[in-house]
Scaffold this motif. Structure first.
Motif, PDB file in Angstrom:
ATOM      1  N   GLY A  68       0.799  -1.219   0.000  1.00 18.74           N
ATOM      2  CA  GLY A  68       0.000   0.000   0.000  1.00 18.74           C
ATOM      3  C   GLY A  68       0.834   1.273   0.000  1.00 18.74           C
ATOM      4  N   MET A  69       2.122   1.163  -0.321  1.00 25.58           N
ATOM      5  CA  MET A  69       2.984   2.357  -0.364  1.00 25.58           C
ATOM      6  C   MET A  69       2.646   3.215  -1.580  1.00 25.58           C
ATOM      7  N   SER A  70       2.008   2.609  -2.571  1.00 35.22           N
ATOM      8  CA  SER A  70       1.496   3.323  -3.740  1.00 35.22           C
ATOM      9  C   SER A  70       0.117   2.734  -4.012  1.00 35.22           C
ATOM     10  N   SER A  71      -0.568   3.256  -5.006  1.00 39.23           N
ATOM     11  CA  SER A  71      -1.877   2.697  -5.342  1.00 39.23           C
ATOM     12  C   SER A  71      -1.699   1.292  -5.919  1.00 39.23           C
ATOM     13  N   PHE A  72      -2.750   0.516  -5.871  1.00 38.42           N
ATOM     14  CA  PHE A  72      -2.695  -0.824  -6.451  1.00 38.42           C
ATOM     15  C   PHE A  72      -2.390  -0.741  -7.933  1.00 38.42           C
ATOM     16  N   SER A  73      -2.974   0.259  -8.621  1.00 40.76           N
ATOM     17  CA  SER A  73      -2.736   0.370 -10.071  1.00 40.76           C
ATOM     18  C   SER A  73      -1.262   0.640 -10.373  1.00 40.76           C
ATOM     19  N   THR A  74      -0.603   1.443  -9.554  1.00 44.84           N
ATOM     20  CA  THR A  74       0.823   1.702  -9.747  1.00 44.84           C
ATOM     21  C   THR A  74       1.623   0.421  -9.519  1.00 44.84           C
ATOM     22  N   TRP A  75       1.282  -0.308  -8.470  1.00 45.92           N
ATOM     23  CA  TRP A  75       1.961  -1.575  -8.171  1.00 45.92           C
ATOM     24  C   TRP A  75       1.764  -2.561  -9.323  1.00 45.92           C
ATOM     25  N   ASP A 139      -2.284   6.220 -20.941  1.00 42.81           N
ATOM     26  CA  ASP A 139      -2.857   5.756 -19.678  1.00 42.81           C
ATOM     27  C   ASP A 139      -3.107   6.871 -18.671  1.00 42.81           C
ATOM     28  N   GLY A 140      -2.553   8.056 -18.918  1.00 47.13           N
ATOM     29  CA  GLY A 140      -2.855   9.207 -18.075  1.00 47.13           C
ATOM     30  C   GLY A 140      -2.125   9.285 -16.746  1.00 47.13           C
ATOM     31  N   TYR A 141      -1.026   8.563 -16.607  1.00 47.23           N
ATOM     32  CA  TYR A 141      -0.277   8.622 -15.359  1.00 47.23           C
ATOM     33  C   TYR A 141       0.537   9.911 -15.293  1.00 47.23           C
ATOM     34  N   PRO A 142       0.593  10.536 -14.115  1.00 47.65           N
ATOM     35  CA  PRO A 142       1.468  11.706 -13.949  1.00 47.65           C
ATOM     36  C   PRO A 142       2.935  11.270 -13.857  1.00 47.65           C
ATOM     37  N   ILE A 143       3.822  12.219 -14.009  1.00 47.63           N
ATOM     38  CA  ILE A 143       5.257  11.937 -14.045  1.00 47.63           C
ATOM     39  C   ILE A 143       5.730  11.202 -12.793  1.00 47.63           C
ATOM     40  N   ASP A 144       5.258  11.590 -11.614  1.00 42.99           N
ATOM     41  CA  ASP A 144       5.723  10.927 -10.392  1.00 42.99           C
ATOM     42  C   ASP A 144       5.311   9.456 -10.353  1.00 42.99           C
ATOM     43  N   GLN A 145       4.117   9.124 -10.877  1.00 48.01           N
ATOM     44  CA  GLN A 145       3.689   7.725 -10.914  1.00 48.01           C
ATOM     45  C   GLN A 145       4.478   6.939 -11.959  1.00 48.01           C
ATOM     46  N   ILE A 146       4.772   7.581 -13.097  1.00 46.01           N
ATOM     47  CA  ILE A 146       5.585   6.919 -14.124  1.00 46.01           C
ATOM     48  C   ILE A 146       6.951   6.567 -13.534  1.00 46.01           C
ATOM     49  N   SER A 147       7.485   7.476 -12.752  1.00 47.02           N
ATOM     50  CA  SER A 147       8.772   7.247 -12.101  1.00 47.02           C
ATOM     51  C   SER A 147       8.696   6.033 -11.165  1.00 47.02           C
ATOM     52  N   LYS A 148       7.607   5.925 -10.404  1.00 43.54           N
ATOM     53  CA  LYS A 148       7.444   4.779  -9.491  1.00 43.54           C
ATOM     54  C   LYS A 148       7.260   3.474 -10.253  1.00 43.54           C
ATOM     55  N   ILE A 149       6.500   3.527 -11.335  1.00 52.41           N
ATOM     56  CA  ILE A 149       6.246   2.318 -12.123  1.00 52.41           C
ATOM     57  C   ILE A 149       7.533   1.818 -12.766  1.00 52.41           C
ATOM     58  N   THR A 150       8.294   2.733 -13.352  1.00 55.56           N
ATOM     59  CA  THR A 150       9.468   2.335 -14.131  1.00 55.56           C
ATOM     60  C   THR A 150      10.763   2.307 -13.336  1.00 55.56           C
TER      61      THR A 150
END
Length: 179
Positions: A68-75, A139-150
């Motif tokens: 739960g450190m990020s959203s489920f979708s990010t994980w 997919d509409g992810y903001p830059i900070d989420q893209i950073s977490k995903i990648t």
């Protein structure tokens, strides 16, 4: 509100092995995951479906590791990202401009010319540029989420986006789109 229901579903799966709860998560996220893979594979539907299936299998097997450190979708998208790059490494694919012609020809499966041109433009991008473009513009992810995903630093994500958008815009302009 959506993240609360995701957390509740994840808890049901992790604690009680509730397969119906996982089915709800799959139904909710299968389109975004598949769309991500379609863009990464330049429209290869079968490979996209295979990679999406592998992503959800890995998510199910590892769901107890979700903290739960990020959203489920990010994980989940992080898993998808890793599945894609594992597949690329396994196939030892190379990305160069000579390959784009073959991709363009094989993409003709009833899709519109515009979709084929977008895939052709995306085929000119380096893999990290394509990933960042897909995650932000499609997919509409903001830059900070893209950073977490990648796992790519935010400023590098911004650079990939800038270069990728420029390459795509140039290609599309050269092929009759825009002025």
């Amino acid at each position: 509100m959506a993240s609360i229901s995701d957390i509740a579903l994840v808890t049901q799966v992790a604690v009680f092995h509730n397969k119906q709860a996982f089915d709800q998560l799959v139904r909710k996220y299968q389109s975004p995951v598949r769309r991500f893979f379609l863009n990464q594979t330049l429209g290869n539907e079968q490979l996209s479906d295979d990679l999406a299936q592998e992503t959800f299998i890995k998510a199910y097997v590892n769901i107890s590791k979700f903290r739960g450190m990020s959203s489920f979708s990010t994980w989940l998208m992080r898993i998808a990202y890793n599945v894609y790059y594992d597949d690329v490494r396994a196939r030892k694919q190379t990305y160069d401009i000579e390959d784009s012609g073959a991709v363009r020809k094989s993409a003709n499966t009833g899709d519109s010319n515009t979709k084929m041109d977008i895939h052709a433009a995306m085929s000119l991008l380096k893999p990290d540029e394509r990933t960042c473009i897909t995650l932000q513009l499609i997919d509409g992810y903001p830059i900070d989420q893209i950073s977490k995903i990648t796992g790519i630093p935010e400023n590098t994500v911004k650079s990939h986006l800038k270069r990728g958008k420029e390459k795509m815009a140039n290609y599309l302009r050269e092929n009759g789109y825009g002025g």
